[in-house]
Design an enzyme around this catalytic site. Structure first.
Site, short mmCIF file in Angstrom:
data_model
loop_
_atom_site.label_atom_id
_atom_site.label_comp_id
_atom_site.label_asym_id
_atom_site.label_seq_id
_atom_site.Cartn_x
_atom_site.Cartn_y
_atom_site.Cartn_z
N ASP A 1 2.97 -1.53 15.17
CA ASP A 1 2.35 -0.58 13.60
C ASP A 1 3.14 -0.97 12.29
O ASP A 1 4.35 -1.50 12.80
CB ASP A 1 2.69 0.74 13.59
CG ASP A 1 2.01 1.56 13.25
OD1 ASP A 1 0.97 2.02 13.00
OD2 ASP A 1 2.51 1.29 11.94
N ASN B 1 0.25 0.66 0.38
CA ASN B 1 -1.13 0.78 -0.28
C ASN B 1 -1.14 1.58 -1.65
O ASN B 1 -1.94 1.22 -2.40
CB ASN B 1 -1.71 1.27 0.41
CG ASN B 1 -3.34 0.33 1.54
OD1 ASN B 1 -3.35 -0.98 1.27
ND2 ASN B 1 -3.71 0.44 2.25
N HIS C 1 -4.50 -1.87 -1.70
CA HIS C 1 -5.05 -2.13 -1.24
C HIS C 1 -5.39 -3.75 -0.65
O HIS C 1 -5.21 -3.45 -0.07
CB HIS C 1 -6.93 -1.64 -0.64
CG HIS C 1 -6.36 0.60 -0.80
ND1 HIS C 1 -6.28 0.87 0.36
CD2 HIS C 1 -6.75 1.43 -1.96
CE1 HIS C 1 -5.88 1.87 0.39
NE2 HIS C 1 -6.71 2.44 -1.09
N ASP D 1 -4.68 -5.47 2.20
CA ASP D 1 -5.10 -6.20 3.10
C ASP D 1 -4.75 -8.09 3.33
O ASP D 1 -5.02 -8.14 4.68
CB ASP D 1 -6.42 -6.06 2.16
CG ASP D 1 -7.73 -5.11 1.98
OD1 ASP D 1 -7.12 -4.33 3.37
OD2 ASP D 1 -8.92 -5.10 1.53
N GLU E 1 -3.44 0.01 10.13
CA GLU E 1 -2.37 -0.59 10.37
C GLU E 1 -1.88 -1.23 11.95
O GLU E 1 -0.60 -1.60 12.13
CB GLU E 1 -0.96 -0.87 9.75
CG GLU E 1 0.15 0.65 10.00
CD GLU E 1 -0.98 2.13 8.86
OE1 GLU E 1 -0.44 3.22 9.02
OE2 GLU E 1 -1.78 2.16 9.52
#
Length: 311
Positions: free
Chosen positions: A182, A190, A195, A199, A225
């Site tokens: 994680d 973010n 975002h 990404d 994630e």
């Protein structure tokens, strides 16, 4: 009627309106009748065609088939249907044709010839269509099993493929390791950088995980994630070393010139636990890694005694 007749027995034939080639050969295979299709469509001079041996109309390879299969079939069955051969037209141009023939009691053969060029073209179009459909099916299959952003398998595909790997561990008495990975503080990434940057981080991490993993490993984006790796034939020492190297590898992914970090939860099994059970255990270990300050690895086997009420 311009079709050449050499036998009074054939004078009953009606004017030539057939949309296909028609021939009659006698018992010696000599052409005694040919309709106008041969002159209009196949460029033959009918006067030169009459009197030829019927096998002279075919290419060398078709002559072999004519002698070895078609004629024996006619002699035995008295008819043949839908046989494809290659014929020479009046200009010696090769032409695919479909042949139907029937032999009477005298040995006379009544032939019909259909130009197969259009059918061959149709076959080619059908084959091309089938190829395109197969390619589209592969694309759809890939999309259904692959995470679009990272290129890794998705959770659905992991659920389909993991049981076989787990069963192999049980069958061959190997240890299998499941890592749940994680990204630390991903929500802050973010929120702070948008975002698109989030990404990019996911995409780069997916690439490094794919590069780092072995061919036998299953690697998936499990959601958000979170990533999981299922490592066959991997014990606690190998898994620990793998995680240490993974932390170093992840540091190559940066945001605002600072390396990202990940927390890792690991569980081991001899194949007697399902994927659902393993992910639950790895998730508990991952939670402890987060509680321990992040950027670290925890093994479920080491924390379960402390967390007996939860486990």
């Amino acid at each position: 009627m311009h079709s050449k007749l050499v036998s009074s027995e054939l004078e009953f034939l009606t004017p030539d309106e057939f949309q296909f080639g028609a021939l009659i050969t006698n018992e010696k295979r000599i052409i005694i009748y040919a309709n106008e299709y041969f002159s209009d469509e196949l460029s033959w001079n009918l006067d030169s065609l009459i009197g030829k041996n019927s096998e002279d109309l075919f290419t060398h390879s078709s002559k072999i088939f004519y002698e070895s299969y078609l004629m024996p079939l006619l002699l035995h069955e008295k008819k043949c249907e839908e046989i494809q051969l290659t014929m020479l037209d009046g200009k010696s141009k090769r032409l695919p044709i479909i042949v139907n023939a029937r032999m009477d009691e005298r040995g006379y053969i009544y032939w019909s010839f259909f130009n197969a060029s259009k059918r061959d073209k149709l076959y080619e179009e059908l084959l091309d269509t089938r190829t395109k459909l197969e390619q589209q099916a592969k694309i759809l299959q890939s999309k259904s099993s692959t995470d679009e952003l990272t290129g890794l398998m998705n959770r659905r595909e992991m659920n389909l493929r993991a049981p076989e790997l787990i069963n192999q561990a049980k069958r061959y008495s190997h240890t299998i390791a499941l890592l749940m990975i994680d990204i630390d503080h991903f929500k802050n990434i973010n929120d702070s950088y948008g975002h698109l940057e989030g990404d990019r981080i996911l995409e780069e991490l997916g690439h490094w995980l794919q590069t780092f993993g072995r061919e036998t490993d299953l690697i998936a984006r499990f959601g958000g994630e979170e990533f999981i790796m299922l490592l066959p034939d991997t014990g606690i020492e190998e898994a620990n070393l793998f995680a240490e190297r993974l932390h170093k590898l992840v540091s190559q992914v940066e945001i605002a010139n600072s390396p990202i970090t990940v927390s890792i939860g690991i569980t081991l099994s001899d194949g007697n636990k399902t994927l659902h059970e393993l992910t639950r255990q790895a998730d508990i270990a991952l939670y402890q890694a987060k509680e321990s300050g992040r950027n670290t690895t925890q093994f479920f086997e080491k924390v379960r005694d402390v967390l007996k009420p939860i486990c």
